[in-house]
Design a protein around this motif. Structure first.
Motif, PDB file in Angstrom:
ATOM      1  N   THR A 187       0.840  -1.197   0.000  1.00 16.14           N
ATOM      2  CA  THR A 187       0.000   0.000   0.000  1.00 16.14           C
ATOM      3  C   THR A 187       0.876   1.249   0.000  1.00 16.14           C
ATOM      4  N   ILE A 188       0.385   2.298  -0.653  1.00 18.86           N
ATOM      5  CA  ILE A 188       1.123   3.554  -0.715  1.00 18.86           C
ATOM      6  C   ILE A 188       1.179   4.180   0.677  1.00 18.86           C
ATOM      7  N   GLY A 189       2.375   4.588   1.089  1.00 16.60           N
ATOM      8  CA  GLY A 189       2.533   5.232   2.384  1.00 16.60           C
ATOM      9  C   GLY A 189       2.827   4.272   3.524  1.00 16.60           C
ATOM     10  N   SER A 190       2.821   2.950   3.239  1.00 16.81           N
ATOM     11  CA  SER A 190       3.099   1.975   4.292  1.00 16.81           C
ATOM     12  C   SER A 190       4.575   2.026   4.669  1.00 16.81           C
ATOM     13  N   ARG A 191       4.862   1.933   5.967  1.00 15.03           N
ATOM     14  CA  ARG A 191       6.239   1.969   6.449  1.00 15.03           C
ATOM     15  C   ARG A 191       6.784   0.575   6.754  1.00 15.03           C
ATOM     16  N   LYS A 192       6.024  -0.437   6.396  1.00 17.59           N
ATOM     17  CA  LYS A 192       6.484  -1.804   6.653  1.00 17.59           C
ATOM     18  C   LYS A 192       7.680  -2.133   5.773  1.00 17.59           C
ATOM     19  N   GLU A 193       8.729  -2.719   6.367  1.00 21.10           N
ATOM     20  CA  GLU A 193       9.901  -3.101   5.591  1.00 21.10           C
ATOM     21  C   GLU A 193       9.618  -4.334   4.749  1.00 21.10           C
ATOM     22  N   ARG A 194       8.816  -5.239   5.294  1.00 19.43           N
ATOM     23  CA  ARG A 194       8.480  -6.479   4.579  1.00 19.43           C
ATOM     24  C   ARG A 194       6.973  -6.657   4.549  1.00 19.43           C
ATOM     25  N   LEU A 195       6.469  -7.157   3.422  1.00 19.49           N
ATOM     26  CA  LEU A 195       5.048  -7.469   3.338  1.00 19.49           C
ATOM     27  C   LEU A 195       4.754  -8.727   4.129  1.00 19.49           C
ATOM     28  N   GLU A 196       3.558  -8.798   4.703  1.00 25.86           N
ATOM     29  CA  GLU A 196       3.159 -10.013   5.414  1.00 25.86           C
ATOM     30  C   GLU A 196       2.851 -11.117   4.418  1.00 25.86           C
ATOM     31  N   SER A 197       3.035 -12.342   4.829  1.00 20.18           N
ATOM     32  CA  SER A 197       2.738 -13.487   3.976  1.00 20.18           C
ATOM     33  C   SER A 197       2.012 -14.542   4.791  1.00 20.18           C
ATOM     34  N   ILE A 198       1.336 -15.439   4.089  1.00 18.78           N
ATOM     35  CA  ILE A 198       0.645 -16.545   4.747  1.00 18.78           C
ATOM     36  C   ILE A 198       1.612 -17.721   4.797  1.00 18.78           C
ATOM     37  N   GLU A 199       1.945 -18.158   5.982  1.00 19.68           N
ATOM     38  CA  GLU A 199       2.907 -19.249   6.120  1.00 19.68           C
ATOM     39  C   GLU A 199       2.337 -20.548   5.565  1.00 19.68           C
ATOM     40  N   GLY A 200       3.235 -21.412   5.070  1.00 18.21           N
ATOM     41  CA  GLY A 200       2.821 -22.713   4.568  1.00 18.21           C
ATOM     42  C   GLY A 200       2.352 -22.649   3.127  1.00 18.21           C
ATOM     43  N   THR A 201       1.873 -23.776   2.649  1.00 19.48           N
ATOM     44  CA  THR A 201       1.399 -23.885   1.266  1.00 19.48           C
ATOM     45  C   THR A 201       0.029 -24.558   1.232  1.00 19.48           C
ATOM     46  N   VAL A 202      -0.630 -24.443   0.085  1.00 18.68           N
ATOM     47  CA  VAL A 202      -1.929 -25.097  -0.089  1.00 18.68           C
ATOM     48  C   VAL A 202      -1.719 -26.612  -0.099  1.00 18.68           C
ATOM     49  N   PRO A 203      -2.371 -27.370   0.784  1.00 19.91           N
ATOM     50  CA  PRO A 203      -2.193 -28.823   0.792  1.00 19.91           C
ATOM     51  C   PRO A 203      -2.794 -29.480  -0.445  1.00 19.91           C
ATOM     52  N   ILE A 204      -2.336 -30.690  -0.738  1.00 20.38           N
ATOM     53  CA  ILE A 204      -2.891 -31.446  -1.856  1.00 20.38           C
ATOM     54  C   ILE A 204      -4.217 -32.054  -1.410  1.00 20.38           C
ATOM     55  N   PRO A 205      -5.314 -31.788  -2.121  1.00 23.97           N
ATOM     56  CA  PRO A 205      -6.639 -32.238  -1.659  1.00 23.97           C
ATOM     57  C   PRO A 205      -6.924 -33.710  -1.968  1.00 23.97           C
ATOM     58  N   ILE A 206      -6.107 -34.595  -1.425  1.00 25.35           N
ATOM     59  CA  ILE A 206      -6.316 -36.043  -1.572  1.00 25.35           C
ATOM     60  C   ILE A 206      -6.514 -36.638  -0.191  1.00 25.35           C
ATOM     61  N   ASN A 207      -7.614 -37.365  -0.023  1.00 27.03           N
ATOM     62  CA  ASN A 207      -7.915 -38.034   1.250  1.00 27.03           C
ATOM     63  C   ASN A 207      -7.893 -37.049   2.427  1.00 27.03           C
ATOM     64  N   MET A 208      -8.453 -35.865   2.200  1.00 27.18           N
ATOM     65  CA  MET A 208      -8.503 -34.863   3.271  1.00 27.18           C
ATOM     66  C   MET A 208      -9.555 -35.273   4.303  1.00 27.18           C
ATOM     67  N   PRO A 209      -9.222 -35.214   5.594  1.00 28.16           N
ATOM     68  CA  PRO A 209     -10.226 -35.519   6.630  1.00 28.16           C
ATOM     69  C   PRO A 209     -11.251 -34.403   6.712  1.00 28.16           C
ATOM     70  N   PRO A 210     -12.401 -34.646   7.322  1.00 26.92           N
ATOM     71  CA  PRO A 210     -13.427 -33.604   7.473  1.00 26.92           C
ATOM     72  C   PRO A 210     -12.967 -32.524   8.451  1.00 26.92           C
ATOM     73  N   MET A 211     -12.441 -31.423   7.918  1.00 30.69           N
ATOM     74  CA  MET A 211     -11.914 -30.336   8.734  1.00 30.69           C
ATOM     75  C   MET A 211     -11.757 -29.101   7.853  1.00 30.69           C
ATOM     76  N   CYS A 212     -11.404 -27.981   8.442  1.00 27.71           N
ATOM     77  CA  CYS A 212     -11.103 -26.778   7.685  1.00 27.71           C
ATOM     78  C   CYS A 212      -9.764 -26.959   6.992  1.00 27.71           C
ATOM     79  N   GLY A 213      -9.728 -26.784   5.663  1.00 28.86           N
ATOM     80  CA  GLY A 213      -8.494 -26.978   4.916  1.00 28.86           C
ATOM     81  C   GLY A 213      -7.437 -25.943   5.225  1.00 28.86           C
ATOM     82  N   PHE A 214      -7.835 -24.812   5.822  1.00 25.00           N
ATOM     83  CA  PHE A 214      -6.884 -23.746   6.140  1.00 25.00           C
ATOM     84  C   PHE A 214      -6.343 -23.866   7.563  1.00 25.00           C
TER      85      PHE A 214
END
Length: 342
Positions: free
Chosen positions: A271-298
């Motif tokens: 964003t313009i005017g932001s003083r953050k040195e680094r942008l935030e990121s979402i840790e980890g990666t999207v899991p492979i959707p094979i045999n996923m148990p009944p739960m929130c994928g995130f």
């Protein structure tokens, strides 16, 4: 009054996708690329579908136009008016009559979409000859006209040139010209500006908005860039692991994001005017959707996860308002904890 409003809104529906599933059998189990996706596309409006790579955005777009891989198993419904596209034969006469004329698609890489063996003009003419006229002279005139309308200079000369003679920006314009050559009701744009520099990207986006107003068509805009979504779209569907985790108007998504994944995506935008040195990121990666148990994928990547709840069952969808829905236990009715954990 509410009934009249609902009827008026329904009359504006161009495309209705309900409980769409696209699964792929593998040696390790069933890969659920798209799992229970539902959304509507309205006439003259733009729906943005956003998310990381591997979330199911592109395969959803391909399923709408009926070009998903042959190995996939598809269920649910994709209704264009009264026609359920899922029930049509993959290469039958009915879907071929719709593909290109009523629904068109701009692909991620235009250099791969055009054959190097034929001129740009001949390849655009092919669709016009199939859907609009059998007269080759008229088809050639229509092709030159659409090339001019998308901003390609000297279209009579460009008509006879081959793809390798076009620059990247010109190829993207030619791809848009091909998609719009039959004046479709719905345009699916799959990452249409990914390979372009920012100047050409802005030109292409302005062109798409101008042509949308001119043709009155609806657009499904598939992207990972929330900055483009803010400029192009009326409504946003955020996809994660083959599901829509949040959907709302653009204004609501940016002003009041609810799902932790949506908030993470928005925090990663500079964003313009932001003083953050680094942008935030979402840790980890999207899991492979094979045999996923009944739960929130995130669950494994979420900073707001509730152990013992989010990892125990499928996440219910909560309707926050008429135009805002989210799939997250933070907003679900959790009064009966025993029921949730069962």
């Amino acid at each position: 009054m509410k009934a009249e409003t609902a009827t008026a809104k329904q009359s504006q529906d161009l495309l209705q996708v309900e409980e769409l599933n696209i699964h792929f059998p593998t040696d390790h189990g069933m890969l659920k690329a798209v799992n229970g996706v539902s959304f509507n596309v309205y006439r003259g409006k733009t729906l943005g579908i956003v998310g990381e790579s591997g979330c199911g955005k592109s395969i959803t777009g391909k399923a709408i136009i009926g070009i998903q891989p042959k190995t996939s198993a598809i269920s649910g419904s994709i209704k264009l008016g009264d026609v359920d596209l899922v029930k049509l034969k993959r290469n039958g006469r009915e879907i071929r009559a719709i593909r290109g004329s009523k629904i068109a698609m701009i692909f991620q890489e235009p250099m791969a979409a055009f054959s190097p063996l034929y001129t740009i003009g001949n390849q655009i003419m092919e669709s016009i000859l199939l859907h609009r006229t059998k007269n080759k002279k008229e088809a050639a005139m229509l092709t030159v006209d659409i090339l001019q309308r998308v901003g390609i200079s000297n279209p009579e000369k460009r008509f006879h040139q081959y793809p390798h003679e076009f620059s990247g920006g010109m190829m993207q314009r030619a791809m848009i010209a091909m998609a719009l050559s039959c004046e479709p009701e719905l345009l699916i744009a799959d990452e249409p500006t990914t390979a372009l520099d920012v100047t050409i990207q802005a030109q292409v986006l302005d062109l798409m908005k101008q042509l949308q107003r001119e043709f009155g068509m609806a657009i499904v805009f598939i992207t990972h860039d929330l900055g483009i979504v803010a400029e192009m779209c009326d409504e946003v569907a955020v996809m994660y692991l083959g599901k829509i985790v949040e959907q709302a108007t653009v204004r609501e998504i940016y002003k009041n994001p609810k799902h932790p994944y949506t908030r993470g995506l928005l925090r990663s935008i500079p964003t313009i005017g932001s003083r953050k040195e680094r942008l935030e990121s979402i840790e980890g990666t999207v899991p492979i959707p094979i045999n996923m148990p009944p739960m929130c994928g995130f669950f494994d990547r979420c900073q707001d996860r509730i152990p013992g709840v989010c990892d125990k069952r499928e996440v219910p969808e909560t309707q926050l308002s008429d135009n805002h829905r989210v799939s997250c236990f933070l907003y679900a009715d959790t009064d009966n904890e025993t029921e949730i954990l069962s």
